[in-house]
Design a protein around this motif. Structure first.
Motif, PDB file in Angstrom:
ATOM      1  N   LEU A  85      -0.123 -84.231 -25.206  1.00  0.00           N
ATOM      2  CA  LEU A  85      -1.316 -85.080 -25.310  1.00  0.00           C
ATOM      3  C   LEU A  85      -1.596 -85.452 -26.771  1.00  0.00           C
ATOM      4  O   LEU A  85      -1.828 -86.625 -27.088  1.00  0.00           O
ATOM      5  CB  LEU A  85      -2.522 -84.366 -24.704  1.00  0.00           C
ATOM      6  CG  LEU A  85      -3.837 -85.126 -24.760  1.00  0.00           C
ATOM      7  CD1 LEU A  85      -3.830 -86.256 -23.747  1.00  0.00           C
ATOM      8  CD2 LEU A  85      -4.992 -84.186 -24.499  1.00  0.00           C
ATOM      9  N   PHE A  86      -1.558 -84.465 -27.670  1.00  0.00           N
ATOM     10  CA  PHE A  86      -1.794 -84.760 -29.081  1.00  0.00           C
ATOM     11  C   PHE A  86      -0.637 -85.545 -29.694  1.00  0.00           C
ATOM     12  O   PHE A  86      -0.834 -86.288 -30.657  1.00  0.00           O
ATOM     13  CB  PHE A  86      -2.077 -83.484 -29.871  1.00  0.00           C
ATOM     14  CG  PHE A  86      -3.501 -83.041 -29.743  1.00  0.00           C
ATOM     15  CD1 PHE A  86      -4.541 -83.840 -30.172  1.00  0.00           C
ATOM     16  CD2 PHE A  86      -3.803 -81.812 -29.188  1.00  0.00           C
ATOM     17  CE1 PHE A  86      -5.854 -83.441 -30.050  1.00  0.00           C
ATOM     18  CE2 PHE A  86      -5.111 -81.396 -29.064  1.00  0.00           C
ATOM     19  CZ  PHE A  86      -6.149 -82.219 -29.493  1.00  0.00           C
ATOM     20  N   ILE A 116      -6.371 -85.962 -37.931  1.00  0.00           N
ATOM     21  CA  ILE A 116      -6.727 -85.156 -36.756  1.00  0.00           C
ATOM     22  C   ILE A 116      -5.492 -84.929 -35.883  1.00  0.00           C
ATOM     23  O   ILE A 116      -5.244 -83.817 -35.413  1.00  0.00           O
ATOM     24  CB  ILE A 116      -7.853 -85.835 -35.960  1.00  0.00           C
ATOM     25  CG1 ILE A 116      -9.154 -85.807 -36.767  1.00  0.00           C
ATOM     26  CG2 ILE A 116      -8.048 -85.181 -34.599  1.00  0.00           C
ATOM     27  CD1 ILE A 116     -10.238 -86.692 -36.208  1.00  0.00           C
ATOM     28  N   GLY A 117      -4.703 -85.980 -35.662  1.00  0.00           N
ATOM     29  CA  GLY A 117      -3.516 -85.859 -34.810  1.00  0.00           C
ATOM     30  C   GLY A 117      -2.490 -84.896 -35.373  1.00  0.00           C
ATOM     31  O   GLY A 117      -1.980 -84.037 -34.651  1.00  0.00           O
ATOM     32  N   LEU A 166       0.082 -79.618 -35.347  1.00  0.00           N
ATOM     33  CA  LEU A 166       0.508 -78.421 -36.072  1.00  0.00           C
ATOM     34  C   LEU A 166      -0.075 -77.164 -35.434  1.00  0.00           C
ATOM     35  O   LEU A 166       0.639 -76.184 -35.185  1.00  0.00           O
ATOM     36  CB  LEU A 166       0.098 -78.510 -37.543  1.00  0.00           C
ATOM     37  CG  LEU A 166       0.446 -77.308 -38.410  1.00  0.00           C
ATOM     38  CD1 LEU A 166       1.955 -77.165 -38.548  1.00  0.00           C
ATOM     39  CD2 LEU A 166      -0.206 -77.433 -39.776  1.00  0.00           C
ATOM     40  N   LEU A 167      -1.367 -77.188 -35.140  1.00  0.00           N
ATOM     41  CA  LEU A 167      -2.007 -76.021 -34.523  1.00  0.00           C
ATOM     42  C   LEU A 167      -1.445 -75.742 -33.127  1.00  0.00           C
ATOM     43  O   LEU A 167      -1.248 -74.577 -32.758  1.00  0.00           O
ATOM     44  CB  LEU A 167      -3.521 -76.222 -34.461  1.00  0.00           C
ATOM     45  CG  LEU A 167      -4.240 -76.223 -35.807  1.00  0.00           C
ATOM     46  CD1 LEU A 167      -5.711 -76.571 -35.624  1.00  0.00           C
ATOM     47  CD2 LEU A 167      -4.090 -74.885 -36.502  1.00  0.00           C
ATOM     48  N   THR A 193      -1.357 -88.916 -31.594  1.00  0.00           N
ATOM     49  CA  THR A 193      -0.880 -89.147 -32.957  1.00  0.00           C
ATOM     50  C   THR A 193      -0.029 -90.407 -33.032  1.00  0.00           C
ATOM     51  O   THR A 193      -0.131 -91.161 -34.006  1.00  0.00           O
ATOM     52  CB  THR A 193      -0.086 -87.926 -33.455  1.00  0.00           C
ATOM     53  OG1 THR A 193      -0.901 -86.764 -33.315  1.00  0.00           O
ATOM     54  CG2 THR A 193       0.310 -88.069 -34.911  1.00  0.00           C
ATOM     55  N   SER A 194       0.784 -90.655 -32.020  1.00  0.00           N
ATOM     56  CA  SER A 194       1.586 -91.882 -32.038  1.00  0.00           C
ATOM     57  C   SER A 194       0.699 -93.116 -31.953  1.00  0.00           C
ATOM     58  O   SER A 194       0.981 -94.131 -32.597  1.00  0.00           O
ATOM     59  CB  SER A 194       2.628 -91.870 -30.920  1.00  0.00           C
ATOM     60  OG  SER A 194       2.010 -91.998 -29.665  1.00  0.00           O
ATOM     61  N   LEU A 195      -0.381 -93.055 -31.198  1.00  0.00           N
ATOM     62  CA  LEU A 195      -1.341 -94.163 -31.161  1.00  0.00           C
ATOM     63  C   LEU A 195      -2.044 -94.321 -32.499  1.00  0.00           C
ATOM     64  O   LEU A 195      -2.285 -95.439 -32.963  1.00  0.00           O
ATOM     65  CB  LEU A 195      -2.371 -93.947 -30.051  1.00  0.00           C
ATOM     66  CG  LEU A 195      -1.860 -94.054 -28.624  1.00  0.00           C
ATOM     67  CD1 LEU A 195      -2.956 -93.657 -27.637  1.00  0.00           C
ATOM     68  CD2 LEU A 195      -1.379 -95.470 -28.340  1.00  0.00           C
TER      69      LEU A 195
END
Length: 187
Positions: free
Chosen positions: A37-38, A66-67, A72-73, A42-44
């Motif tokens: 999902l992230f 944020i992405g 990373l987290l 991030t790609s968007l």
């Protein structure tokens, strides 16, 4: 008639050991879904402009931060969960499921907290324009923290006031981004 390979051993011991399956752990599956999902988020965000034609930060700057931070987290948590799952399966331990003590009342606690946060979110949605981003955030955080962090009034008040003020200073003063100001015209 006994076969020489299994003589003296039970049938269970004669079976080959099952390979560890860390992906079967619900926590691992959740983290994989969250990472995907992230990744999409991030790609968007990467498709958005991060700098305007005037050289200022644009709409894509913070979504990228944020992405990447969320990715990373999620990857760190996923690696940690897979390692724990592999360690448990090597020892032969079953996946750990937290258990509530009898009489804790945990079964009824979380749905009430969820309902309270959902109701606070609905109120926040309707107060966002009339009160403005800063004041409605103070009300929202104050209400939700009073439900989720009971008895810690000083901490709740500090977070409910300082976080929206920090966001106001960051977005409105420093970045000159328009936020709804409400009737006090704080935006």
């Amino acid at each position: 008639m006994t076969f020489p390979q299994t003589a003296g051993r039970s049938l269970k011991a004669a079976r080959p050991a099952r390979a560890p399956r860390p992906w079967a752990d619900p926590q691992t599956l959740f983290l994989v879904a969250l990472t995907v999902l992230f990744g999409v988020y991030t790609s968007l965000a990467m498709g958005m402009d991060w700098k305007s034609s005037h050289g200022r930060l644009a709409a894509g700057f913070f979504p990228r931060i944020i992405g990447f931070a969320a990715l990373l987290l999620c990857v760190i948590a996923l690696v940690k969960t897979v390692r724990q799952s592999l360690r448990r399966s090597a020892v032969g331990e079953a996946p750990r499921v937290p258990e509530a003590a009898e009489g804790d009342g945990v079964e009824g606690q979380y749905p009430r907290a969820l309902l309270a946060v959902v109701l606070c979110s609905v109120v926040f949605f309707f107060l966002f324009e009339p009160l403005g981003a800063t004041l409605s955030s103070v009300v929202f955080l104050g209400a939700t923290l009073s439900v989720l962090n009971r008895g810690k009034h000083l901490v709740n008040a500090a977070v409910a006031i300082l976080l929206p003020v920090f966001l106001y200073l960051l977005f409105t003063v420093l970045l000159d981004a328009g936020m709804p100001g409400g009737f006090l015209n704080l935006g």
